[in-house]
Design a protein around this motif. Structure first.
Motif, short mmCIF file in Angstrom:
data_model
loop_
_atom_site.label_atom_id
_atom_site.label_comp_id
_atom_site.label_asym_id
_atom_site.label_seq_id
_atom_site.Cartn_x
_atom_site.Cartn_y
_atom_site.Cartn_z
N GLY A 1 42.30 13.22 62.62
CA GLY A 1 42.75 12.93 61.27
C GLY A 1 41.96 11.81 60.64
N GLU B 1 44.04 15.90 57.82
CA GLU B 1 43.44 16.38 59.06
C GLU B 1 41.97 16.71 58.81
N LYS C 1 44.58 12.30 67.28
CA LYS C 1 45.92 12.86 67.16
C LYS C 1 46.58 12.76 68.53
N VAL D 1 42.28 8.68 58.07
CA VAL D 1 43.29 7.80 57.49
C VAL D 1 42.60 6.81 56.57
N TYR E 1 47.18 9.50 64.41
CA TYR E 1 47.16 10.07 63.08
C TYR E 1 48.57 10.40 62.57
N LYS F 1 45.98 10.29 53.97
CA LYS F 1 45.59 10.81 55.28
C LYS F 1 45.47 12.32 55.17
N SER G 1 40.81 9.16 63.15
CA SER G 1 41.87 8.81 64.11
C SER G 1 42.13 9.96 65.08
#
Length: 153
Positions: A119, A112, A150, A121, A6, A110, A148
Protein backbone atom coordinates in the motif's frame (compact mmCIF):
# COMPACT_ATOMS: atom_id res chain seq x y z
CA UNK A 1 7.76 -3.62 15.42
CA UNK A 2 5.82 -0.56 16.50
CA UNK A 3 5.17 0.69 12.93
CA UNK A 4 1.79 0.45 11.26
CA UNK A 5 0.90 -1.83 8.39
CA UNK A 6 -1.03 -0.41 5.45
CA UNK A 7 -4.37 -1.58 6.84
CA UNK A 8 -3.73 0.12 10.18
CA UNK A 9 -3.40 3.64 8.75
CA UNK A 10 -6.65 5.62 8.89
CA UNK A 11 -7.12 8.57 6.55
CA UNK A 12 -7.71 11.71 8.63
CA UNK A 13 -6.01 10.28 11.72
CA UNK A 14 -3.46 12.54 13.44
CA UNK A 15 -0.69 10.75 15.30
CA UNK A 16 0.95 12.74 18.10
CA UNK A 17 4.56 11.58 18.48
CA UNK A 18 5.67 11.50 22.12
CA UNK A 19 9.42 11.71 21.53
CA UNK A 20 11.02 15.16 21.52
CA UNK A 21 14.56 16.37 21.07
CA UNK A 22 16.38 19.46 22.25
CA UNK A 23 18.73 20.42 19.44
CA UNK A 24 22.29 21.14 20.50
CA UNK A 25 25.00 23.11 18.77
CA UNK A 26 26.83 19.81 18.31
CA UNK A 27 23.80 18.25 16.53
CA UNK A 28 23.72 21.11 14.05
CA UNK A 29 27.51 21.14 13.57
CA UNK A 30 27.68 17.37 12.96
CA UNK A 31 24.79 17.44 10.48
CA UNK A 32 26.41 20.30 8.56
CA UNK A 33 29.75 18.45 8.58
CA UNK A 34 28.23 15.15 7.40
CA UNK A 35 26.35 16.84 4.56
CA UNK A 36 29.24 19.18 3.69
CA UNK A 37 26.96 22.20 4.15
CA UNK A 38 29.20 25.00 5.36
CA UNK A 39 26.59 27.78 5.15
CA UNK A 40 27.81 30.45 7.63
CA UNK A 41 24.24 31.13 8.76
CA UNK A 42 24.38 27.70 10.43
CA UNK A 43 27.98 27.74 11.68
CA UNK A 44 29.43 31.25 12.08
CA UNK A 45 28.14 33.14 15.14
CA UNK A 46 29.62 36.48 14.01
CA UNK A 47 28.10 36.16 10.54
CA UNK A 48 24.71 35.10 11.91
CA UNK A 49 24.67 37.94 14.46
CA UNK A 50 24.46 40.42 11.57
CA UNK A 51 21.44 38.72 9.97
CA UNK A 52 17.75 39.28 10.64
CA UNK A 53 17.84 36.21 12.93
CA UNK A 54 20.66 37.49 15.16
CA UNK A 55 21.98 33.99 15.81
CA UNK A 56 22.91 30.77 14.03
CA UNK A 57 20.00 28.78 12.60
CA UNK A 58 19.70 25.03 12.81
CA UNK A 59 20.05 23.56 9.33
CA UNK A 60 16.54 23.18 7.89
CA UNK A 61 17.33 19.76 6.46
CA UNK A 62 18.28 18.61 9.94
CA UNK A 63 14.96 19.88 11.26
CA UNK A 64 13.13 17.98 8.52
CA UNK A 65 15.19 14.83 9.08
CA UNK A 66 14.53 15.04 12.81
CA UNK A 67 10.78 15.31 12.17
CA UNK A 68 10.95 12.17 10.02
CA UNK A 69 12.97 10.36 12.68
CA UNK A 70 10.58 11.36 15.46
CA UNK A 71 7.65 10.06 13.41
CA UNK A 72 9.13 6.70 12.33
CA UNK A 73 8.42 4.65 15.51
CA UNK A 74 4.68 5.40 15.34
CA UNK A 75 4.26 5.13 11.57
CA UNK A 76 6.64 3.00 9.50
CA UNK A 77 9.23 1.39 11.80
CA UNK A 78 9.72 -2.11 10.39
CA UNK A 79 6.65 -1.90 8.14
CA UNK A 80 8.00 0.21 5.29
CA UNK A 81 9.26 -0.94 1.91
CA UNK A 82 10.55 2.50 0.89
CA UNK A 83 9.97 6.22 1.19
CA UNK A 84 8.72 7.32 -2.21
CA UNK A 85 8.77 11.09 -1.85
CA UNK A 86 8.97 14.15 0.35
CA UNK A 87 7.01 17.06 -1.11
CA UNK A 88 5.95 20.62 -0.36
CA UNK A 89 8.60 21.19 2.33
CA UNK A 90 8.23 24.47 4.20
CA UNK A 91 10.18 26.06 7.05
CA UNK A 92 7.86 28.84 8.29
CA UNK A 93 9.90 29.68 11.40
CA UNK A 94 13.55 29.32 12.44
CA UNK A 95 15.02 26.78 14.84
CA UNK A 96 17.93 27.74 17.12
CA UNK A 97 20.34 25.76 19.28
CA UNK A 98 18.53 24.80 22.48
CA UNK A 99 15.07 24.57 20.92
CA UNK A 100 13.05 21.44 21.68
CA UNK A 101 11.23 19.95 18.70
CA UNK A 102 8.40 17.43 18.43
CA UNK A 103 6.28 16.20 15.52
CA UNK A 104 2.84 15.03 14.53
CA UNK A 105 1.67 13.15 11.46
CA UNK A 106 -1.72 13.28 9.74
CA UNK A 107 -2.61 10.48 7.32
CA UNK A 108 -3.96 12.25 4.21
CA UNK A 109 -4.51 9.38 1.77
CA UNK A 110 -3.82 5.71 1.14
CA UNK A 111 -4.28 3.26 -1.70
CA UNK A 112 -3.23 -0.25 -2.61
CA UNK A 113 -0.56 -0.78 -5.22
CA UNK A 114 -1.76 -2.00 -8.63
CA UNK A 115 -0.82 -5.59 -7.75
CA UNK A 116 -2.62 -5.32 -4.39
CA UNK A 117 0.39 -6.66 -2.49
CA UNK A 118 1.40 -3.43 -0.73
CA UNK A 119 0.00 0.00 0.00
CA UNK A 120 0.95 3.62 -0.56
CA UNK A 121 0.38 5.92 2.40
CA UNK A 122 0.48 9.70 2.16
CA UNK A 123 1.14 11.66 5.33
CA UNK A 124 1.48 15.33 6.29
CA UNK A 125 4.21 15.79 8.92
CA UNK A 126 4.47 18.90 11.08
CA UNK A 127 7.33 19.79 13.42
CA UNK A 128 6.90 22.28 16.25
CA UNK A 129 9.27 23.92 18.68
CA UNK A 130 8.18 24.13 22.29
CA UNK A 131 7.50 27.65 23.55
CA UNK A 132 7.46 28.74 27.20
CA UNK A 133 3.94 30.16 26.87
CA UNK A 134 2.57 26.82 25.61
CA UNK A 135 1.72 28.25 22.18
CA UNK A 136 4.18 26.10 20.24
CA UNK A 137 5.55 27.26 16.88
CA UNK A 138 5.39 25.38 13.58
CA UNK A 139 8.97 25.14 12.24
CA UNK A 140 8.70 22.59 9.42
CA UNK A 141 6.00 20.81 7.47
CA UNK A 142 6.01 18.48 4.48
CA UNK A 143 4.21 15.64 2.79
CA UNK A 144 5.72 12.17 2.98
CA UNK A 145 4.69 9.24 0.78
CA UNK A 146 5.67 5.73 1.85
CA UNK A 147 5.31 2.28 0.30
CA UNK A 148 3.98 0.15 3.15
CA UNK A 149 3.80 -3.56 3.84
CA UNK A 150 0.40 -5.15 4.25
CA UNK A 151 -0.35 -7.59 7.05
CA UNK A 152 0.21 -11.23 6.21
CA UNK A 153 -3.06 -12.81 5.22
Amino acid sequence: MPGLYYEEFEVGETIEHDKRRTISESDNQQFCDMTMNQQPLHLDADFAADTQFGDRLVNGLYTMSLAVGLSIPDTTDGTIVANLSYDDVEHPNPVFHGDTVYAQTTVTDKRETSDGERGIVEMHVEAFKVEDDGDDTLVCEFDRTALSLKKDE
